[in-house]
Scaffold this motif. Structure first.
Motif, PDB file in Angstrom:
ATOM      1  N   ALA A 274       1.126  -0.872  -0.259  1.00  0.00           N
ATOM      2  CA  ALA A 274       0.096   0.175  -0.299  1.00  0.00           C
ATOM      3  C   ALA A 274       1.128   1.198  -0.060  1.00  0.00           C
ATOM      4  O   ALA A 274       1.180   1.851  -1.232  1.00  0.00           O
ATOM      5  CB  ALA A 274      -0.608   0.169   1.141  1.00  0.00           C
ATOM      6  N   PHE A 275       2.226   1.282   1.126  1.00  0.00           N
ATOM      7  CA  PHE A 275       3.285   2.037   0.970  1.00  0.00           C
ATOM      8  C   PHE A 275       3.495   2.699  -0.428  1.00  0.00           C
ATOM      9  O   PHE A 275       3.315   4.256  -0.737  1.00  0.00           O
ATOM     10  CB  PHE A 275       3.975   2.394   1.805  1.00  0.00           C
ATOM     11  CG  PHE A 275       4.511   3.295   1.887  1.00  0.00           C
ATOM     12  CD1 PHE A 275       4.706   4.605   2.716  1.00  0.00           C
ATOM     13  CD2 PHE A 275       6.220   3.150   1.849  1.00  0.00           C
ATOM     14  CE1 PHE A 275       5.565   5.736   2.700  1.00  0.00           C
ATOM     15  CE2 PHE A 275       7.336   4.196   2.234  1.00  0.00           C
ATOM     16  CZ  PHE A 275       6.403   5.432   2.374  1.00  0.00           C
ATOM     17  N   ALA A 276       4.309   1.439  -0.961  1.00  0.00           N
ATOM     18  CA  ALA A 276       4.817   1.322  -2.279  1.00  0.00           C
ATOM     19  C   ALA A 276       3.627   2.425  -3.647  1.00  0.00           C
ATOM     20  O   ALA A 276       4.019   3.252  -3.941  1.00  0.00           O
ATOM     21  CB  ALA A 276       5.151   0.185  -3.173  1.00  0.00           C
ATOM     22  N   ALA A 277       2.659   1.926  -3.114  1.00  0.00           N
ATOM     23  CA  ALA A 277       0.693   2.333  -4.727  1.00  0.00           C
ATOM     24  C   ALA A 277       1.171   3.980  -4.432  1.00  0.00           C
ATOM     25  O   ALA A 277       1.080   4.407  -5.202  1.00  0.00           O
ATOM     26  CB  ALA A 277       0.110   1.856  -3.841  1.00  0.00           C
ATOM     27  N   VAL A 278       1.267   4.197  -3.369  1.00  0.00           N
ATOM     28  CA  VAL A 278       0.899   5.465  -2.562  1.00  0.00           C
ATOM     29  C   VAL A 278       2.009   6.016  -3.300  1.00  0.00           C
ATOM     30  O   VAL A 278       1.644   7.695  -3.933  1.00  0.00           O
ATOM     31  CB  VAL A 278       0.427   6.022  -0.957  1.00  0.00           C
ATOM     32  CG1 VAL A 278       0.430   7.570  -1.267  1.00  0.00           C
ATOM     33  CG2 VAL A 278      -1.721   4.927  -1.340  1.00  0.00           C
ATOM     34  N   VAL A 279       3.131   5.980  -3.146  1.00  0.00           N
ATOM     35  CA  VAL A 279       4.527   6.839  -3.109  1.00  0.00           C
ATOM     36  C   VAL A 279       4.828   6.883  -5.053  1.00  0.00           C
ATOM     37  O   VAL A 279       5.298   7.912  -5.558  1.00  0.00           O
ATOM     38  CB  VAL A 279       5.835   6.184  -2.225  1.00  0.00           C
ATOM     39  CG1 VAL A 279       7.139   6.338  -2.770  1.00  0.00           C
ATOM     40  CG2 VAL A 279       5.543   6.797  -0.497  1.00  0.00           C
ATOM     41  N   LEU A 280       4.119   5.134  -5.323  1.00  0.00           N
ATOM     42  CA  LEU A 280       4.871   5.269  -6.496  1.00  0.00           C
ATOM     43  C   LEU A 280       3.592   6.023  -7.698  1.00  0.00           C
ATOM     44  O   LEU A 280       3.874   6.854  -8.768  1.00  0.00           O
ATOM     45  CB  LEU A 280       5.250   4.706  -6.580  1.00  0.00           C
ATOM     46  CG  LEU A 280       6.620   3.232  -6.321  1.00  0.00           C
ATOM     47  CD1 LEU A 280       6.044   1.723  -6.457  1.00  0.00           C
ATOM     48  CD2 LEU A 280       7.653   3.502  -6.852  1.00  0.00           C
ATOM     49  N   VAL A 281       2.524   5.740  -7.437  1.00  0.00           N
ATOM     50  CA  VAL A 281       1.439   6.576  -8.090  1.00  0.00           C
ATOM     51  C   VAL A 281       0.682   7.552  -8.107  1.00  0.00           C
ATOM     52  O   VAL A 281       0.499   8.262  -9.128  1.00  0.00           O
ATOM     53  CB  VAL A 281       0.522   5.292  -8.024  1.00  0.00           C
ATOM     54  CG1 VAL A 281      -0.570   5.553  -8.937  1.00  0.00           C
ATOM     55  CG2 VAL A 281       0.825   3.956  -8.693  1.00  0.00           C
ATOM     56  N   ALA A 282       0.762   7.891  -6.351  1.00  0.00           N
ATOM     57  CA  ALA A 282      -0.294   9.142  -5.933  1.00  0.00           C
ATOM     58  C   ALA A 282       0.767  10.134  -6.851  1.00  0.00           C
ATOM     59  O   ALA A 282       0.084  11.177  -7.501  1.00  0.00           O
ATOM     60  CB  ALA A 282       0.195   9.431  -4.958  1.00  0.00           C
ATOM     61  N   PRO A 283       1.936  11.098  -7.170  1.00  0.00           N
ATOM     62  CA  PRO A 283       2.754  11.693  -7.578  1.00  0.00           C
ATOM     63  C   PRO A 283       2.796  11.972  -8.767  1.00  0.00           C
ATOM     64  O   PRO A 283       3.578  12.381  -9.470  1.00  0.00           O
ATOM     65  CB  PRO A 283       3.833  12.135  -6.836  1.00  0.00           C
ATOM     66  CG  PRO A 283       4.087  10.747  -6.456  1.00  0.00           C
ATOM     67  CD  PRO A 283       2.998  10.268  -5.916  1.00  0.00           C
ATOM     68  N   ILE A 284       1.898  10.649  -9.269  1.00  0.00           N
ATOM     69  CA  ILE A 284       2.988  10.693 -10.999  1.00  0.00           C
ATOM     70  C   ILE A 284       3.496  11.521 -12.030  1.00  0.00           C
ATOM     71  O   ILE A 284       4.015  11.710 -12.864  1.00  0.00           O
ATOM     72  CB  ILE A 284       2.680   9.310 -11.928  1.00  0.00           C
ATOM     73  CG1 ILE A 284       3.198   8.490 -13.137  1.00  0.00           C
ATOM     74  CG2 ILE A 284       0.807   9.548 -12.132  1.00  0.00           C
ATOM     75  CD1 ILE A 284       4.511   7.754 -12.316  1.00  0.00           C
ATOM     76  N   ALA A 285       1.723  12.541 -12.113  1.00  0.00           N
ATOM     77  CA  ALA A 285       1.745  13.908 -12.930  1.00  0.00           C
ATOM     78  C   ALA A 285       3.120  14.702 -12.269  1.00  0.00           C
ATOM     79  O   ALA A 285       2.954  15.760 -13.082  1.00  0.00           O
ATOM     80  CB  ALA A 285       0.835  14.935 -12.214  1.00  0.00           C
ATOM     81  N   TRP A 286       3.981  14.368 -11.359  1.00  0.00           N
ATOM     82  CA  TRP A 286       5.026  15.013 -11.013  1.00  0.00           C
ATOM     83  C   TRP A 286       6.584  14.535 -12.475  1.00  0.00           C
ATOM     84  O   TRP A 286       6.595  15.576 -12.584  1.00  0.00           O
ATOM     85  CB  TRP A 286       5.678  15.127  -9.532  1.00  0.00           C
ATOM     86  CG  TRP A 286       4.344  15.153  -8.530  1.00  0.00           C
ATOM     87  CD1 TRP A 286       3.637  16.052  -8.954  1.00  0.00           C
ATOM     88  CD2 TRP A 286       5.340  15.201  -7.593  1.00  0.00           C
ATOM     89  NE1 TRP A 286       3.131  16.392  -7.451  1.00  0.00           N
ATOM     90  CE2 TRP A 286       4.826  15.759  -6.421  1.00  0.00           C
ATOM     91  CE3 TRP A 286       6.587  14.950  -6.722  1.00  0.00           C
ATOM     92  CZ2 TRP A 286       4.726  15.967  -5.359  1.00  0.00           C
ATOM     93  CZ3 TRP A 286       7.026  14.805  -4.784  1.00  0.00           C
ATOM     94  CH2 TRP A 286       5.907  15.674  -4.593  1.00  0.00           C
ATOM     95  N   LEU A 287       6.379  13.745 -12.587  1.00  0.00           N
ATOM     96  CA  LEU A 287       6.970  12.749 -13.352  1.00  0.00           C
ATOM     97  C   LEU A 287       6.799  13.461 -14.621  1.00  0.00           C
ATOM     98  O   LEU A 287       7.305  13.828 -15.604  1.00  0.00           O
ATOM     99  CB  LEU A 287       7.922  11.613 -13.449  1.00  0.00           C
ATOM    100  CG  LEU A 287       8.164  10.580 -14.516  1.00  0.00           C
ATOM    101  CD1 LEU A 287       9.481  11.262 -14.163  1.00  0.00           C
ATOM    102  CD2 LEU A 287       8.210   9.359 -13.597  1.00  0.00           C
TER     103      LEU A 287
END
Length: 308
Positions: A274-287
């Motif tokens: 769950a932590f990985a999903a949030v950290v990787l996906v939530a800010p994907i628009a930054w990348l």
């Protein structure tokens, strides 16, 4: 991790810093500098993106190839340059018998081809919809198609091809959706080529000198700056957001490994996923920020549509 880095350093398998590797690293930047100087004002944004991406890739290829120190044949060296996107030159170029390399099963060939076909379908769909007003949706559809087509499809097929011939060329993508933590995602499952490069030329040396935590953050800072160069610079906007994304990833890894992170099981189990999903996906628009999607991906799709 520091202990491992010290052992590997003592065996002479690392160390760009303080040796001739520093000059090799400088020389590896020559293609990138040349690419930037060759960019003309008339060149499209997506043309600049591909030019910079190829220049950085060739610089990394040269750096790994010239410094691997493994006897090889001319044909294998040409194959490393022209027919394999990985950056572990030592493994790929070795012509010694590799008993532990199992040839891919038929199912692996099938799924690699299937991912490539799905990617082609999504990319074709995005190209056909390129003139729609919702540029973000079309651009993201095209990006997902390209990633499936290349990284998960074509590159996986190349891995199958080389492994079927006894060459050490593992898939660059190792089922990233199965990652149980942020550390596992970046360390074992996503883009093994870039991981091999940064681990060898940055982390192993820096971990010995400044500690593992700082080495992790510098490695992700480097990744962010490279992505900013390829994404934000051609797009003419969004500067710093890709770097912020990667610094967040490094910070998340340090949190996972901290006393608090281990207490919360952020490195394993459902909590880690769950932590990985949030950290990787939530800010994907930054990348992949909207400047990149709207100014690079969509115009490229429009050109492909006109050609098609």
């Amino acid at each position: 991790m520091i202990a491992i880095a010290r052992k590997e350093d003592s065996e002479g398998q690392t160390s760009p810093i303080g040796t001739g590797w520093t000059w090799l690293a400088i020389l590896a930047a020559v293609p990138v500098t040349a690419a930037i100087l060759c960019v003309s004002p008339e060149m499209t944004g997506w043309g600049r993106m591909w030019l910079l991406a190829v220049a950085i890739y060739l610089g990394c290829k040269w750096l790994t190839w010239i410094g691997c120190g493994v006897p090889s044949t001319l044909s294998r060296s040409l194959a490393y340059w022209l027919a394999w996107p990985g950056l572990d030159a030592t493994a790929f170029l070795s012509t010694a018998p590799q008993r532990d390399i199992a040839p891919p099963k038929a199912s692996e060939w099938f799924w690699a081809g299937a991912k490539m076909m799905v990617g082609m379908s999504l990319l074709g769909m995005a190209t056909g919809l390129a003139e729609l007003p919702n540029k973000l949706a079309v651009g993201w559809l095209g990006m997902v198609g390209m990633i499936l087509l290349l990284h998960f499809g074509l590159f996986h097929l190349l891995s199958c091809w080389w492994r079927s011939r006894g060459v050490d060329a593992p898939p660059l993508m190792n089922a990233p959706l199965l990652a149980r933590s942020v550390s596992e995602f970046w360390g074992r499952r996503w883009n093994g080529a870039f991981r091999d490069l940064t681990h060898r030329f940055l982390f192993r040396t820096l971990a010995v000198r400044i500690g593992a935590a700082w080495a992790v953050m510098i490695g992700f800072l480097f990744s962010g700056l490279v992505h900013d160069m390829v994404i934000s610079y051609p797009a003419g906007g969004g500067y710093g957001w890709p770097t912020a994304y990667f610094l967040l990833q490094g910070s998340a890894i340090l949190l996972e490994r901290s006393w608090l992170g281990k207490r919360a099981s952020l490195h394993r189990g459902w909590q880690g996923r769950a932590f990985a999903a949030v950290v990787l996906v939530a800010p994907i628009a930054w990348l992949f920020h909207h400047w990149f999607v709207e100014n690079i991906i969509v115009p490229m799709l429009l050109v492909w549509k006109e050609i098609g």
